[in-house]
Design an enzyme around this catalytic site. Structure first.
Site, mmCIF file in Angstrom:
data_model
loop_
_atom_site.group_PDB
_atom_site.id
_atom_site.type_symbol
_atom_site.label_atom_id
_atom_site.label_comp_id
_atom_site.label_asym_id
_atom_site.label_seq_id
_atom_site.Cartn_x
_atom_site.Cartn_y
_atom_site.Cartn_z
ATOM 1 N N SER A 1 -10.324 -5.833 5.013
ATOM 2 C CA SER A 1 -9.232 -6.113 4.076
ATOM 3 C C SER A 1 -8.539 -7.385 4.539
ATOM 4 O O SER A 1 -7.658 -7.338 5.388
ATOM 5 C CB SER A 1 -8.254 -4.941 4.052
ATOM 6 O OG SER A 1 -8.934 -3.768 3.668
ATOM 7 N N LEU A 2 -8.962 -8.495 3.975
ATOM 8 C CA LEU A 2 -8.443 -9.784 4.433
ATOM 9 C C LEU A 2 -7.169 -10.146 3.663
ATOM 10 O O LEU A 2 -6.117 -10.338 4.263
ATOM 11 C CB LEU A 2 -9.533 -10.851 4.260
ATOM 12 C CG LEU A 2 -9.243 -12.228 4.845
ATOM 13 C CD1 LEU A 2 -8.968 -12.160 6.336
ATOM 14 C CD2 LEU A 2 -10.397 -13.184 4.567
ATOM 15 N N HIS A 3 -7.283 -10.235 2.371
ATOM 16 C CA HIS A 3 -6.144 -10.394 1.441
ATOM 17 C C HIS A 3 -5.395 -11.720 1.528
ATOM 18 O O HIS A 3 -4.575 -12.013 0.658
ATOM 19 C CB HIS A 3 -5.127 -9.246 1.562
ATOM 20 C CG HIS A 3 -5.699 -7.885 1.324
ATOM 21 N ND1 HIS A 3 -6.713 -7.632 0.421
ATOM 22 C CD2 HIS A 3 -5.418 -6.673 1.881
ATOM 23 C CE1 HIS A 3 -7.007 -6.342 0.430
ATOM 24 N NE2 HIS A 3 -6.246 -5.741 1.313
ATOM 25 N N SER B 1 -13.922 0.613 5.521
ATOM 26 C CA SER B 1 -12.987 -0.478 5.300
ATOM 27 C C SER B 1 -11.889 -0.470 6.357
ATOM 28 O O SER B 1 -11.327 0.572 6.670
ATOM 29 C CB SER B 1 -12.374 -0.330 3.903
ATOM 30 O OG SER B 1 -11.461 -1.365 3.643
ATOM 31 N N ASN C 1 -2.765 -3.413 -7.295
ATOM 32 C CA ASN C 1 -2.259 -2.289 -8.071
ATOM 33 C C ASN C 1 -0.804 -2.096 -7.666
ATOM 34 O O ASN C 1 -0.553 -1.639 -6.559
ATOM 35 C CB ASN C 1 -3.086 -1.061 -7.656
ATOM 36 C CG ASN C 1 -3.304 -0.137 -8.805
ATOM 37 O OD1 ASN C 1 -2.422 0.050 -9.638
ATOM 38 N ND2 ASN C 1 -4.484 0.448 -8.846
ATOM 39 N N CYS D 1 0.814 -1.211 0.000
ATOM 40 C CA CYS D 1 0.000 0.000 0.000
ATOM 41 C C CYS D 1 0.855 1.272 0.000
ATOM 42 O O CYS D 1 1.747 1.429 0.836
ATOM 43 C CB CYS D 1 -0.920 -0.016 1.218
ATOM 44 S SG CYS D 1 -1.990 1.422 1.297
ATOM 45 N N CYS E 1 -5.575 4.725 -4.016
ATOM 46 C CA CYS E 1 -5.314 5.755 -3.020
ATOM 47 C C CYS E 1 -3.887 5.733 -2.524
ATOM 48 O O CYS E 1 -3.268 4.694 -2.381
ATOM 49 C CB CYS E 1 -6.282 5.613 -1.856
ATOM 50 S SG CYS E 1 -7.712 6.613 -2.195
ATOM 51 N N GLY F 1 -5.311 6.072 5.091
ATOM 52 C CA GLY F 1 -5.522 5.954 6.537
ATOM 53 C C GLY F 1 -6.355 4.764 6.935
ATOM 54 O O GLY F 1 -7.008 4.124 6.107
ATOM 55 N N GLU F 2 -6.320 4.461 8.218
ATOM 56 C CA GLU F 2 -7.107 3.357 8.779
ATOM 57 C C GLU F 2 -8.230 3.986 9.614
ATOM 58 O O GLU F 2 -7.967 4.536 10.696
ATOM 59 C CB GLU F 2 -6.190 2.459 9.620
ATOM 60 C CG GLU F 2 -6.891 1.468 10.526
ATOM 61 C CD GLU F 2 -7.940 0.600 9.828
ATOM 62 O OE1 GLU F 2 -7.678 0.080 8.738
ATOM 63 O OE2 GLU F 2 -9.045 0.472 10.389
HETATM 64 N N1 SAH Z 1 -7.062 1.126 6.026
HETATM 65 C C1 SAH Z 1 -8.267 0.630 5.458
HETATM 66 C C2 SAH Z 1 -8.832 1.449 4.317
HETATM 67 C C3 SAH Z 1 -7.887 2.016 3.311
HETATM 68 S S1 SAH Z 1 -7.250 1.009 2.017
HETATM 69 C C4 SAH Z 1 -8.107 -0.800 5.059
HETATM 70 O O1 SAH Z 1 -7.005 -1.321 5.162
HETATM 71 O O2 SAH Z 1 -9.090 -1.425 4.682
HETATM 72 C C5 SAH Z 1 -8.615 0.522 1.019
HETATM 73 C C6 SAH Z 1 -8.400 -0.842 0.388
HETATM 74 O O3 SAH Z 1 -7.394 -0.806 -0.633
HETATM 75 C C7 SAH Z 1 -7.939 -1.892 1.390
HETATM 76 O O4 SAH Z 1 -8.621 -3.090 1.130
HETATM 77 C C8 SAH Z 1 -6.471 -2.025 1.045
HETATM 78 O O5 SAH Z 1 -5.939 -3.217 1.516
HETATM 79 C C9 SAH Z 1 -6.509 -1.875 -0.454
HETATM 80 N N2 SAH Z 1 -5.234 -1.563 -1.092
HETATM 81 C C10 SAH Z 1 -4.223 -0.807 -0.629
HETATM 82 N N3 SAH Z 1 -3.225 -0.762 -1.515
HETATM 83 C C11 SAH Z 1 -3.617 -1.496 -2.563
HETATM 84 C C12 SAH Z 1 -3.003 -1.831 -3.802
HETATM 85 N N4 SAH Z 1 -1.796 -1.390 -4.113
HETATM 86 N N5 SAH Z 1 -3.701 -2.609 -4.645
HETATM 87 C C13 SAH Z 1 -4.936 -3.060 -4.329
HETATM 88 N N6 SAH Z 1 -5.560 -2.775 -3.186
HETATM 89 C C14 SAH Z 1 -4.897 -2.016 -2.305
#
Ligand code: SAH
Length: 346
Positions: free
Chosen positions: A214-216, A191, A290, A119, A333, A159-160
């Site tokens: 945001s599990l991932h 989120s 991304n 991120c 973002c 931000g979170e």
């Molecule tokens: N902090 C919060 C909200 C902001 S990020 C969170 O973590 O959910 C919003 C979403 O974008 C989150 O799911 C995050 O994991 C995802 N995200 C961040 N960077 C990314 C990237 N490079 N590619 C795809 N998703 C991304």
């Protein structure tokens, strides 16, 4: 004396402040409407307020405003803003045009402390948290700029949100007020990367918004390699909190799953993921990652994302692939802020 942050006050807090000035309570309602429905930033234009009150507010208070430092418009209509705060810090918001209306993605902090490895927002750490009025100003400034109503909000920018809990809650109260923009909680998604105690607390508020997690990754080894927060709140604890959240609120959670080539996109990951979320009726949002500067991750290709989705569906899950808007303007973002920092540093 530090000025009162007027637009960061919820309706009850504003009423307390106004009556504390010796004014009748109905003045607070009038003022709230000026600030949050008409989005007026000039006290002298608040024509139904007495002159003396206008002057008092000018001396004692500040209305949070943002200036547009940069703006990019994508071919698909997505508009990305780099907003400058009065202290010089920058944040980003993105407006997406959907058939059902305009959605804004807002930032809740300047930078981020969570450290997710993929991120861009977290690369310089957390600078500071935003006040409620500053988050609201993202919506107001964008709405005034596009000249159309914004009907949906996602707290998915920089931000979170749950790391800035009180201010975010105040923002949600302000933005959903019938005396303000009146954006229904049903049209708001928040989120989180998975701050378990805050998810528990949010459940108790019973707000009716949509929670996205945001599990991932479906296991601790993988998730910890992508998200340091997993070392504090591991997968089992997180999913337990999510199940409890659903039980308490009656609202289904949506899970974000950013797909990284060769890391979390294998058939075994899909199996583990389906098993983990079994019976929750949850929605899984698959997003090809991304790639950001300085990251070793690359995106799973479209065919493999589709195969992963079909496998999940075959296992009884509800999975979709997120449509990507604004990829031509680095709308993920955190990217614009990083670019802008590069400009000023280089
Ligand atoms: N902090 C919060 C909200 C902001 S990020 C969170 O973590 O959910 C919003 C979403 O974008 C989150 O799911 C995050 O994991 C995802 N995200 C961040 N960077 C990314 C990237 N490079 N590619 C795809 N998703 C991304």
């Amino acid at each position: 004396m530090e000025k009162v942050k007027l637009t960061s006050l919820t309706e009850p807090a504003l009423a307390e402040y106004i009556t504390g000035l010796g004014q009748p309570a109905f003045r607070a309602k009038q003022l709230f409407k000026w600030l949050h429905a008409r989005m007026e930033t000039d006290f002298s234009k608040m024509s139904d307020l007495p002159k003396a009150l206008q002057e008092k507010l000018t001396q004692e208070t500040v209305i949070e405003t943002l200036s547009i430092a940069r703006k990019q418009v994508s071919k698909d209509g997505t508009v990305k803003y780099l907003f400058r705060l009065p202290d010089g810090n920058c944040i980003e918001s993105v407006v997406m045009r959907y058939h059902y209306g305009n959605t804004i993605c807002v930032s809740t902090e300047v930078g981020c402390a969570m450290g997710c490895r993929f991120c861009a927002s977290t690369q310089g750490g957390l600078v500071r948290r935003l006040f409620a009025g500053e988050i609201a100003a993202e919506v107001y400034t964008a709405q005034q700029d596009i000249g159309e109503r914004i009907s949906n909000i996602v707290l998915m920018g920089i931000g979170e949100p749950l790391d800035n809990y009180e201010n975010v809650l105040d923002f949600l109260q302000i933005i959903s007020s019938p005396n303000g923009l009146n954006i229904s909680m049903r049209s708001i998604s928040l989120s989180t990367c998975g701050l378990v105690p805050k998810i528990d607390r949010l459940a108790q508020e019973k707000l009716g918004l949509t929670l996205s997690v945001s599990l991932h990754a479906p296991n601790d080894r993988l998730r910890s390699s992508m998200m340091p927060v997993n070392d504090v709140y591991p997968v089992a604890q997180l999913i337990k909190a999510c199940r409890q959240y659903q039980k308490t609120t009656g609202r289904r959670i949506s899970f974000e799953y950013a797909m990284v080539k060769g890391v979390n996109d294998t058939p075994e990951c899909a199996r583990q993921l389906a098993h983990l979320l079994q019976g929750m009726g949850a929605h899984i949002n698959l997003i090809p990652i991304n790639p950001v500067d300085g990251s070793a991750y690359s995106a799973t290709d479209a065919a493999n994302v589709e195969r992963f989705k079909q496998q999940l569906i075959g296992l009884g899950m509800n999975a979709t692939v997120r449509r990507r808007l604004g990829t031509d303007i680095s709308a993920a973002c955190g990217q614009l802020r990083q670019e802008a920092k590069g400009d000023s540093e280089g």
